[in-house]
Design an enzyme around this catalytic site. Structure first.
Site, PDB file in Angstrom:
ATOM      1  CG  HIS A  53       8.132  66.041   0.333  1.00 33.24           C
ATOM      2  ND1 HIS A  53       7.799  64.755   0.004  1.00 33.24           N
ATOM      3  CD2 HIS A  53       9.382  66.230  -0.183  1.00 33.24           C
ATOM      4  CE1 HIS A  53       8.799  64.181  -0.649  1.00 33.24           C
ATOM      5  NE2 HIS A  53       9.771  65.071  -0.786  1.00 33.24           N
ATOM      6  CG  ASN A 125      10.933  60.351  -1.920  1.00 37.33           C
ATOM      7  OD1 ASN A 125      10.168  61.001  -1.207  1.00 37.33           O
ATOM      8  ND2 ASN A 125      11.934  60.891  -2.576  1.00 37.33           N
ATOM      9  CE1 TYR A 335      15.966  66.326   4.418  1.00 30.38           C
ATOM     10  CE2 TYR A 335      13.666  66.087   4.968  1.00 30.38           C
ATOM     11  CZ  TYR A 335      14.691  65.949   4.068  1.00 30.38           C
ATOM     12  OH  TYR A 335      14.445  65.456   2.811  1.00 30.38           O
TER      13      TYR A 335
HETATM   14  C1  HEM Z   1      10.909  67.274   3.027  1.00 33.31           C
HETATM   15  C2  HEM Z   1      15.313  68.955   1.970  1.00 33.31           C
HETATM   16  C3  HEM Z   1      16.188  64.979  -0.652  1.00 33.31           C
HETATM   17  C4  HEM Z   1      12.185  62.990   1.145  1.00 33.31           C
HETATM   18  C5  HEM Z   1      11.999  68.089   2.916  1.00 33.31           C
HETATM   19  C6  HEM Z   1      12.127  69.389   3.519  1.00 33.31           C
HETATM   20  C7  HEM Z   1      13.371  69.846   3.238  1.00 33.31           C
HETATM   21  C8  HEM Z   1      14.018  68.856   2.431  1.00 33.31           C
HETATM   22  C9  HEM Z   1      13.989  71.157   3.688  1.00 33.31           C
HETATM   23  C10 HEM Z   1      11.047  70.091   4.335  1.00 33.31           C
HETATM   24  C11 HEM Z   1      11.162  69.670   5.769  1.00 33.31           C
HETATM   25  C12 HEM Z   1      10.140  70.332   6.647  1.00 33.31           C
HETATM   26  O1  HEM Z   1       9.930  71.538   6.519  1.00 33.31           O
HETATM   27  O2  HEM Z   1       9.549  69.623   7.498  1.00 33.31           O
HETATM   28  C13 HEM Z   1      15.939  68.021   1.163  1.00 33.31           C
HETATM   29  C14 HEM Z   1      17.279  68.138   0.642  1.00 33.31           C
HETATM   30  C15 HEM Z   1      17.511  67.043  -0.117  1.00 33.31           C
HETATM   31  C16 HEM Z   1      16.317  66.206  -0.050  1.00 33.31           C
HETATM   32  C17 HEM Z   1      18.232  69.292   0.912  1.00 33.31           C
HETATM   33  C18 HEM Z   1      18.719  66.633  -0.909  1.00 33.31           C
HETATM   34  C19 HEM Z   1      19.925  66.853  -0.503  1.00 33.31           C
HETATM   35  C20 HEM Z   1      15.223  64.066  -0.343  1.00 33.31           C
HETATM   36  C21 HEM Z   1      15.273  62.665  -0.662  1.00 33.31           C
HETATM   37  C22 HEM Z   1      14.134  62.102  -0.142  1.00 33.31           C
HETATM   38  C23 HEM Z   1      13.381  63.160   0.503  1.00 33.31           C
HETATM   39  C24 HEM Z   1      16.397  61.982  -1.408  1.00 33.31           C
HETATM   40  C25 HEM Z   1      13.694  60.671  -0.144  1.00 33.31           C
HETATM   41  C26 HEM Z   1      14.505  59.656  -0.280  1.00 33.31           C
HETATM   42  C27 HEM Z   1      11.494  63.992   1.778  1.00 33.31           C
HETATM   43  C28 HEM Z   1      10.198  63.790   2.386  1.00 33.31           C
HETATM   44  C29 HEM Z   1       9.829  65.023   2.926  1.00 33.31           C
HETATM   45  C30 HEM Z   1      10.906  65.961   2.631  1.00 33.31           C
HETATM   46  C31 HEM Z   1       9.408  62.498   2.437  1.00 33.31           C
HETATM   47  C32 HEM Z   1       8.555  65.322   3.672  1.00 33.31           C
HETATM   48  C33 HEM Z   1       8.711  64.963   5.132  1.00 33.31           C
HETATM   49  C34 HEM Z   1       7.394  65.139   5.842  1.00 33.31           C
HETATM   50  O3  HEM Z   1       6.463  64.368   5.525  1.00 33.31           O
HETATM   51  O4  HEM Z   1       7.304  66.044   6.678  1.00 33.31           O
HETATM   52  N1  HEM Z   1      13.166  67.793   2.235  1.00 33.31           N
HETATM   53  N2  HEM Z   1      15.386  66.844   0.726  1.00 33.31           N
HETATM   54  N3  HEM Z   1      14.076  64.328   0.364  1.00 33.31           N
HETATM   55  N4  HEM Z   1      11.890  65.296   1.940  1.00 33.31           N
HETATM   56 FE1  HEM Z   1      13.613  66.068   1.345  1.00 33.31          FE
END
Ligand code: HEM
Ligand code: NDP
Length: 476
Positions: A53, A125, A335
């Protein structure tokens, strides 16, 4: 009179055009600290981009609760007439920072609510489900979406290889490859909390909940061909659309709705209600209107307020809780860990991440800690010096987990990965199905036949017409 420029130490600068040289033609002198400071600061202008993202846009807004749902939750942010400031960051998943906006991809819908009880982050999402149901597979899955280690190219082969070996991905793959996989703009998508969470009321009773934000602009999508044309002219089409609409006072809105399942209903549910690859059918768990979300303010500084914004599913408030969803459990860890690395230990002190309430922790020191706490002698806990203490009033109802054996349970065994994607396939019009087949065929460009055939057999388990439609679009 204009203000005098200074160094970061506040020393006045006499010349910001010419470096100090020995003689008109140089060399440059080491004592030109202003030159060194300028170059050194520039080298530190970037922070690591989000591992997923990375490419996104955000705006501030408000959540207004219009209905009474106090029988489900005591959370102040969800009480009727409550108005809460929020930040909403939209994103694509796979592209790096600066990637084109108009790509076929899931869109992130990350919310930070600055509530009277601390921050509540709902990091969702534009899809109600996800590709996997066990976080153990997340790094593998993301590797297939990012670049090949040698070619540095995105790989259709890796994506379909992983999906065809992971039937639980079928539901999300079908959504991604449908017309909704390429939204016209961020204003034209729904947002879903996706996971099951808890709501807890004043009597300390728990209800399971799904959060939905339905776009009031209507769902609008573009075709692969239209996207190609847009990207050729404008790589920031979604950032531009969001920024300009808000500047012009055309504020986008979402209807905030929930679905509720009681603990008893969850025990009797025919599928696992904590499985992120499943939705709760509307007919069994009807949508309940809660309020309205509006975006009405652009950030003043993209880096400070969007790049450094740090959302985390671990941020919850009294009256809202987690669920046993394995994916959610892992995200609670992942996160804040990402933020400490990407932004820094004290990322929550930054204005965009800071709650509106006082923060009273015993965390100490760390790089860039600038807070002057008025704790005096109470710098550990327990203490005799009137320092902040725990409050049992915020204890959640116990979650019953009995007779459980710890092991690596096979999440694919006995799990129905086909009925819900079939329900989705069946509600598509003939035209939407044709788009689905064509989108899949294009996304399979260059994929070895063996992998395509494996995926076709999965489509056949949803519906023979699904398989045949994709086959025809592929010309095989
Ligand atoms: C961003 C991990 C599943 C939605 C991220 C980031 C990580 C991460 C490490 C970057 C955070 C940052 O640097 O600020 C994971 C892991 C998941 C997972 C380990 C599964 C176990 C999901 C799911 C969704 C999701 C299921 C939605 C339902 C998002 C969104 C962002 C993001 C929207 C961007 C947040 C922003 O706008 O700063 N994710 N994620 N992720 N993830 Fe996940
Ligand atoms: P319903 O007929 O009550 O709801 C269908 C839902 O599907 C609507 O919310 C609609 O969104 C949405 N939808 C339509 N086309 C697409 C698409 N291409 N991609 C994603 N969503 C789409 O049926 P059920 O609740 O029984 O669910 C049937 C199927 O609908 C599910 O298996 C799931 O795939 C999908 N779905 C279900 C949701 C839920 O929470 N129950 C949420 C979203 C999708 P809209 O009203 O905005 O047009």
């Amino acid at each position: 009179m204009k203000k005098t420029m200074t160094t970061t130490a506040g020393n006045p600068i006499s010349d910001n055009q010419n470096s100090i040289t020995a003689g008109e033609r140089g060399p440059v002198l080491m004592q030109d600290y202003q030159l060194i400071e300028k170059l050194a600061h520039q080298n530190r202008e970037r922070i690591p981009e989000r591992v997923v993202h990375a490419n996104g846009s955000a705006a501030y807004g408000k959540l207004v609760i219009t209905e009474d749902i106090s029988k489900y939750t005591k959370a102040k942010v969800l009480q009727k007439s409550e108005e809460t400031k929020l930040l909403l960051r939209f994103s694509t998943v796979a592209g790096e920072r600066g990637a084109a906006d108009a790509e076929r991809d899931v869109r992130g819908f990350a919310l930070k609510f600055y509530t009277k009880e601390g921050n509540w982050d709902l990091v969702g999402n534009n899809t109600p489900v996800f590709f996997i149901r066990d976080a153990y597979k997340f790094p593998d899955f993301i590797h297939t979406q990012k670049r090949h280690p040698q070619t540095n190219l995105r790989s259709n082969t890796a994506a379909w290889d992983f999906w065809s070996l992971s039937p639980e991905s079928l539901h999300q793959v079908t959504i991604l490859m449908s017309n909704r996989g390429l939204p016209k703009s961020y204003r034209h998508i729904n947002g879903y909390g996706s996971h099951t969470y808890s709501l807890i009321n004043e009597k300390n009773e728990r209800f399971w909940v799904k959060f939905h934000f339905k776009t009031m602009q209507g769902i609008e999508t573009i075709t692969d061909k239209q996207a190609e044309e847009i990207v050729g002219k404008d790589r920031e089409s979604n950032q531009r659309d969001l920024f300009e609409n808000i500047e012009q006072g055309n504020y986008p809105k979402w209807s905030f709705e929930i679905q509720i399942m009681t603990e008893e209903e969850a025990l009797a549910c025919s599928f696992n209600p904590f499985d992120l690859t499943k939705v709760w059918p509307h007919s069994d768990y009807p949508m309940i209107k809660v309020g309205e979300l509006t975006l009405n303010e652009n950030p003043k500084n993209y880096f400070n307020e969007v790049e450094q914004a740090s959302f985390s599913p671990s941020n919850i408030v009294p009256g809202i809780g987690f669920s046993p969803d394995k994916m959610l459990q892992a995200r609670i860890f992942s996160y804040p860990d990402a933020h400490r690395y990407r932004v820094g230990t004290h990322y929550e002190m930054l204005p965009v991440n800071r709650p509106i309430v006082d923060v009273k922790t015993y965390h100490a020191d760390g790089a860039m800690n600038y807070e002057q706490k008025d704790i005096t002698d109470a710098y550990y806990e327990p203490n005799s010096f009137d320092g902040p203490v725990e409050d049992k009033a915020f204890e959640e109802p116990a979650l019953k987990i009995e007779n459980a054996y710890a092991k690596r349970y096979d999440h694919r065994e006995g799990n129905d990965d086909f009925s819900q994607p079939r329900a989705l396939f069946n509600l598509m019009s003939e035209n939407e199905k044709e788009q689905l087949f064509g989108n899949i065929a294009r996304a399979m460009d260059g994929v070895p036949l063996e992998i395509i055939n494996r995926q076709l057999e999965l489509f056949a388990k949803i519906d023979e017409a699904y398989k045949m439609g994709v086959k025809k679009a592929l010309g095989i």
